[in-house]
Design an enzyme around this catalytic site. Structure first.
Site: not given
Length: 389
Positions: A86, A335
């Site tokens: 991420c 996200h």
């Protein structure tokens, strides 16, 4: 070392886009970044490109960076794919900055892209899970939410953090995201709704968890000499830091904090010659509500164990002493793994230039981005300031 400036930044919408591809999403972000440059930037001047992506779902697993940069006409630029879960595009941005500081590049592109919503829930959980420790977490059945649930449970037990304090993160970020036209979940929620969501991994419920999203981000960085040609409103990247930590939660000395955040922040603060008290606002990695609370403490915004009272005090609201996640954060804006870190920089760029629309907070001079890979195996922090050094 040479100074580094952001002269352009943009993102695509974040959400579910069955008619879009990773190439088209990246093209939207890149063209937006070029259009946001005050002067006329010839894309042939881009020397280096760094593209963050996990490459989920089986699309272009090899060479996804060149696949998107060739699509936007950057055939001559050297392109590197960055994978740090991420934190991929946050690290991509740092690599672009280092290329400029070292003199390797005068103009560099940092960005990221991910398509995540064209998979089944089982496949999505798999791809998220591989960002944690594979043998002892994912293969043992632990989900990504389950890892952060353990961190939340430990923080609640050790410091008395409450269910309501976790939920206040979601309420705040949804209120911010409702003002962001790019947000995946651009709606407000009440405190009661946030507290009563269905359980995902106890003590975390649905409102504690960010969505999985499609999207892309792009940031254009230059040396001071080039920035002076292109803008009268420069945004300087005054400090960066990056640190790695134990990938598995069970391997760490503590699970009520992320040590790599503290180390990366210390590097960034030292390079920028500032402290946490000098940061006006921040975009932090809130993949889960507990992650934002941990970030407050690990970044030095409040004392250890005080994150719950800190969010409850209103300090991180838009009118508070240090607004956090004015974009809506991962929780509301979304996200798309590889695009997230770059998207944080886009928000800081817009806020510092006074271009954030309905969510604009006036008087901001210094911002921070905090991008986490997995549950803390990789962290990158950036400090940004208005004006020339």
């Amino acid at each position: 070392m040479r100074e580094v400036y952001l002269v352009g930044a943009a993102q695509s919408d974040y959400g579910s886009f069955p008619d879009e591809s990773y190439r088209s999403l990246f093209s939207t972000a890149f063209e937006g970044a070029v259009d946001s440059v005050d002067g006329d930037l010839d894309r042939e001047r881009i020397d280096e490109a760094y593209i963050g992506t996990l490459g989920v779902g089986g699309r272009q697993l090899g060479l996804p960076g060149p696949a998107v940069t060739e699509h936007v006409g950057l055939d001559g630029a050297s392109c590197t794919r960055v994978e740090n879960a991420c934190a991929a595009s946050g690290v991509a941005l740092r690599q672009a900055a280092l290329a400029i500081r070292s003199g390797v590049a005068d103009v560099a592109l940092a960005g990221g892209v991910e398509v995540m919503t064209d998979m089944s829930g089982e496949q999505t959980r798999y791809w998220l899970g591989v960002s944690g420790e594979t043998e002892w977490e994912r293969m043992a059945g632990t989900t990504f939410a389950g890892v952060y649930a353990q961190m939340a449970d430990a923080h609640m037990a050790e410091y008395g953090t409450t269910r309501e304090q976790l939920s206040r993160v979601a309420v705040k970020n949804h209120a911010n995201g409702a003002k962001n036209p790019h947000a995946h979940l651009g709606f407000e929620c009440s405190l009661d709704q946030a507290m009563e969501g269905s359980t995902v991994a106890d003590p975390l419920n649905l409102y504690d968890c960010c969505p999985t999203s499609d999207g892309a981000s792009a940031v254009i960085l230059t040396s001071r000499e080039v920035a002076e040609e292109l803008t009268d409103e420069p945004i300087r990247l005054s400090g960066t830091g990056q640190a790695s930590g134990r990938v598995g939660l069970f391997q760490r000395p503590t699970i009520t904090g992320i040590p790599a955040t503290t180390e990366a922040a210390e590097q960034a603060y030292e390079e920028a010659d500032v402290g946490p008290e000098d940061v006006d606002f921040a975009e932090v990695h809130d993949c889960f509500s507990i992650a934002e609370l941990l970030a407050y403490e690990d970044l030095g915004f409040c004392e250890k164990g005080e994150a719950g009272p800190y969010v409850e005090s209103g300090a991180t609201e838009p009118d508070g002493e240090r607004p956090v996640n004015l974009s809506g954060g991962l929780k509301s804006k979304g996200h798309p793994i590889g695009a997230t870190g770059g998207g944080q920089a886009v928000e800081v760029f817009k806020q510092l230039r006074g271009e954030a629309g309905d969510r604009q907070v006036d008087g901001l001079e210094r911002g921070l981005t905090h991008n986490v890979g997995g549950s803390g195996g990789a962290v990158v922090v950036g400090v940004y300031e208005r004006g020339w050094a």
